[in-house]
Motif scaffolding. Structure first.
Motif, PDB file in Angstrom:
ATOM      1  N   TYR A   1      44.647  18.953 -38.551  1.00  0.00           N
ATOM      2  CA  TYR A   1      43.968  20.066 -37.926  1.00  0.00           C
ATOM      3  C   TYR A   1      42.790  19.492 -37.145  1.00  0.00           C
ATOM      4  CZ  TYR A   1      46.609  23.245 -40.949  1.00  0.00           C
ATOM      5  OH  TYR A   1      47.612  23.946 -41.576  1.00  0.00           O
TER       6      TYR A   1
ATOM      7  N   GLN B   1      38.839  20.575 -35.163  1.00  0.00           N
ATOM      8  CA  GLN B   1      37.791  21.567 -34.927  1.00  0.00           C
ATOM      9  C   GLN B   1      36.811  21.025 -33.908  1.00  0.00           C
ATOM     10  OE1 GLN B   1      35.759  22.899 -38.485  1.00  0.00           O
ATOM     11  NE2 GLN B   1      35.146  24.797 -37.491  1.00  0.00           N
TER      12      GLN B   1
ATOM     13  N   LYS C   1      34.164  26.192 -32.249  1.00  0.00           N
ATOM     14  CA  LYS C   1      35.513  26.751 -32.333  1.00  0.00           C
ATOM     15  C   LYS C   1      36.022  26.699 -33.767  1.00  0.00           C
ATOM     16  CE  LYS C   1      36.948  25.730 -27.603  1.00  0.00           C
ATOM     17  NZ  LYS C   1      38.024  25.149 -26.746  1.00  0.00           N
ATOM     18  N   GLN C   2      37.046  27.505 -34.036  1.00  0.00           N
ATOM     19  CA  GLN C   2      37.652  27.494 -35.358  1.00  0.00           C
ATOM     20  C   GLN C   2      38.557  26.289 -35.526  1.00  0.00           C
ATOM     21  OE1 GLN C   2      39.648  31.315 -35.807  1.00  0.00           O
ATOM     22  NE2 GLN C   2      37.825  32.205 -36.743  1.00  0.00           N
ATOM     23  N   ARG C   3      38.751  25.910 -36.765  1.00  0.00           N
ATOM     24  CA  ARG C   3      39.689  24.837 -37.058  1.00  0.00           C
ATOM     25  C   ARG C   3      41.098  25.323 -36.735  1.00  0.00           C
ATOM     26  NH1 ARG C   3      38.960  21.513 -42.585  1.00  0.00           N
ATOM     27  NH2 ARG C   3      36.861  21.560 -41.689  1.00  0.00           N
ATOM     28  N   GLU C   4      41.875  24.453 -36.075  1.00  0.00           N
ATOM     29  CA  GLU C   4      43.219  24.845 -35.667  1.00  0.00           C
ATOM     30  C   GLU C   4      44.238  23.779 -36.048  1.00  0.00           C
ATOM     31  OE1 GLU C   4      43.357  25.222 -31.402  1.00  0.00           O
ATOM     32  OE2 GLU C   4      42.952  23.093 -31.061  1.00  0.00           O
TER      33      GLU C   4
ATOM     34  N   TRP D   1      41.510  18.551 -48.105  1.00  0.00           N
ATOM     35  CA  TRP D   1      41.114  18.076 -46.772  1.00  0.00           C
ATOM     36  C   TRP D   1      40.475  16.702 -46.831  1.00  0.00           C
ATOM     37  CZ3 TRP D   1      42.433  21.087 -42.666  1.00  0.00           C
ATOM     38  CH2 TRP D   1      42.761  22.424 -42.925  1.00  0.00           C
TER      39      TRP D   1
END
Length: 115
Positions: free
Chosen positions: A37, A39, A43-46, A105
């Motif tokens: 992922y 980030q 911005k949001q984590r994607e 994570w």
């Protein structure tokens, strides 16, 4: 808790390549999904890409054709080969592992793409 150690981030010019690696340890239950992922600031984590234990792969539309994820199950390692990098790929990239109902994570590795 699965421990995830990432490596391979850095600074690269647009059009360049980088390879990220993530190795899992302290594994109690089999790891199902492993993936990456990212980030960016503000911005949001994607999701970037993920691969299941059965090797089913999912990519974000923004990286299809440029990034390749692979997984070495005996080594508990997942790789992300990133090619034709763009400035908008700049972000902190996080390794993720899903195991025993948990979502763990890594600490994150910075990828910066200069134009």
């Amino acid at each position: 808790q699965v421990q995830l150690v990432e490596s391979g981030g850095g600074l690269v010019q647009a059009g360049g390549s980088l390879r990220l690696s993530c190795t899992a340890s302290r594994i109690i239950f089999p790891i199902n999904d492993m993936g990456w992922y990212r980030q960016a600031p503000g911005k949001q984590r994607e999701l970037v890409a993920k691969v299941t234990s059965g090797r089913t792969i999912t990519y974000a539309d923004s990286v299809k054709g440029r990034f390749t994820i692979s997984r070495d199950n005996p080594k508990n390692t997942v790789y992300l080969q990133m090619s034709n990098l763009k400035p908008e790929d700049s972000a902190v990239y996080y390794c993720n592992a899903q195991s025993g109902g948990r979502n763990d994570w890594g600490q994150g590795t910075q990828v910066t793409v200069s134009s």
